[in-house]
Design an enzyme around this catalytic site. Structure first.
Site, PDB file in Angstrom:
ATOM      1  CE1 TYR A 129      -1.897  -4.456  11.409  1.00 39.03           C
ATOM      2  CE2 TYR A 129      -4.165  -5.199  11.404  1.00 39.03           C
ATOM      3  CZ  TYR A 129      -3.051  -4.619  10.627  1.00 39.03           C
ATOM      4  OH  TYR A 129      -3.290  -4.042   9.553  1.00 39.03           O
ATOM      5  CB  ALA A 155      -4.241  -3.093  21.137  1.00 40.79           C
ATOM      6  CB  ALA A 156      -1.368  -0.821  17.255  1.00 40.64           C
ATOM      7  CE  LYS A 157      -2.864  -0.935  11.307  1.00 39.68           C
ATOM      8  NZ  LYS A 157      -1.990   0.258  10.558  1.00 39.68           N
ATOM      9  CB  VAL A 159       8.238   5.343  12.009  1.00 41.24           C
ATOM     10  CG1 VAL A 159       8.096   5.315  10.219  1.00 41.24           C
ATOM     11  CG2 VAL A 159       7.454   3.846  12.353  1.00 41.24           C
ATOM     12  CB  SER A 179      -6.731  -2.671  10.405  1.00 39.61           C
ATOM     13  OG  SER A 179      -7.090  -4.143  10.056  1.00 39.61           O
ATOM     14  CB  ALA A 185      -4.747  -4.168  -0.186  1.00 43.82           C
ATOM     15  CG  ASN A 217       1.449   2.458   4.661  1.00 40.99           C
ATOM     16  OD1 ASN A 217       0.346   1.811   4.214  1.00 40.99           O
ATOM     17  ND2 ASN A 217       2.359   1.783   4.221  1.00 40.99           N
ATOM     18  CG  ASP A 277       9.883   0.285   3.420  1.00 40.18           C
ATOM     19  OD1 ASP A 277       8.678   0.158   3.317  1.00 40.18           O
ATOM     20  OD2 ASP A 277      10.750  -0.594   3.840  1.00 40.18           O
ATOM     21  CG  LEU A 333      -1.993  -0.971   1.237  1.00 35.35           C
ATOM     22  CD1 LEU A 333      -2.748  -0.838   2.520  1.00 35.35           C
ATOM     23  CD2 LEU A 333      -2.938  -0.809  -0.009  1.00 35.35           C
TER      24      LEU A 333
END
Length: 307
Positions: free
Chosen positions: A166, A168-170, A75, A153, A198, A101, A39, A20
């Site tokens: 994942y 919890a973070a999202k 990041v 998500s 995706a 992202n 990245d 993405l």
């Protein structure tokens, strides 16, 4: 409607070496933006690093006539992210758009998941979004312009087995968006959230091949571009995938009021059907709305006048 363009704009896209992120970076550049392709170059679980993926995307952008630079900042590390923002400003003078992202996966049931794996996923998705947003925030405030997109998500919004870290973070980035929307709006900083579906290396082997062909990164990027636009909405959770686009909204039911003598767990349970009834539900823009609602209920019961 006129084409959405980003001529003169500068964008940072994290996790843009593949999937993405790559699609987002390419399309922003195609529409005129100058792009920092960030990245770390690690594996899906976040291990390892290499700048080659980002450099490949930069070469694609340049080959198509665009402008881009590669960056390998982690990041989760404020000093590296600050240096990335400085590099963008040194090259082009500003940062107008931030697309948070970058992400990793370490899926296991909660029983089997180590705290290290929980923390690692939370750090990249949620803390990484915080670090990157903090690094551009004051610059955007001073410029009186900014477009920031979080990446959520359905795993966080609705849940998905084996993805407690994942998920919890999202959901955390949705809360971050809600607050930053309020704090940034007076400076024309619009903060939104993309919830994508995706077929990328993160979903490899999880989706049937025929269905996967429909789930292109480009279909998600169409939604991302709308959230980065001059006329972007605000505080929107835009769901996108396989050509479908929808919005997730969080509503609060009217609920009930219980007088002081009725305020027991048994009476709460007895009224659960009324409490959870969707009839008359509202979408609140800030947490104080809930407090005011409950105070109004109580004031009405005690016949108090609120100024």
């Amino acid at each position: 409607m006129s084409d959405i363009r980003f001529d003169g704009r500068v964008a940072i896209v994290t996790g843009a070496g593949a999937g993405l992120g790559r699609s987002h970076a390419l399309e922003l550049a195609r529409r005129g933006a100058k792009v920092v392709v960030n990245d770390l170059g690690g594996a899906v679980d976040g291990t390892g690093s290499s700048l080659s993926a980002a450099e490949t995307v930069v070469e694609e952008i340049k080959a198509a006539g665009g402008e881009a630079i590669a960056n390998g900042a982690n990041v989760t590390k404020p000093d590296e992210v600050a240096a990335m923002v400085d590099a963008a400003r040194d090259a082009w003078g500003k940062v107008d758009i931030l697309v948070n992202n970058a992400g990793i996966l370490r899926d296991k049931s909660f029983t089997k998941m180590s705290l290290e794996d929980f923390r690692a996923v939370m750090e990249v998705h949620l803390w990484g979004a915080v670090v990157c947003t903090k690094a551009v925030w004051d610059h955007m405030k001073e410029a009186g312009y900014g477009r920031i997109v979080m990446t959520s998500s359905s795993s966080g919004i609705y849940g998905n087995f084996g993805q407690s870290n994942y998920g919890a973070a999202k959901m955390g980035v949705v809360g971050l968006m809600n607050v930053l929307h309020l704090e940034g709006r007076k400076n024309n900083i619009k903060v939104n959230t993309l919830s994508p579906t995706a077929h990328t290396r993160m979903t490899e082997g999880l989706i049937p091949e025929e269905a996967a062909k429909l789930m292109t990164p480009e279909s998600v990027t169409a939604g991302l571009i709308a959230l980065c636009a001059e006329t972007a909405p605000e505080r929107t959770i835009l769901c996108a995938g396989a050509g479908g686009y929808a919005a997730t909204k969080i509503y609060e039911t009217p609920g009930v009021y219980l007088s002081p003598e009725e305020q027991t767990a048994e009476n709460v349970m007895a009224n659960m059907d009324k409490i959870t009834s969707e009839h008359g539900q509202e979408e609140f823009e800030e947490g104080a709305r809930q407090t005011f609602k409950f105070i109004q209920y109580a004031a009405k019961h005690f016949d108090l006048a609120l100024g």
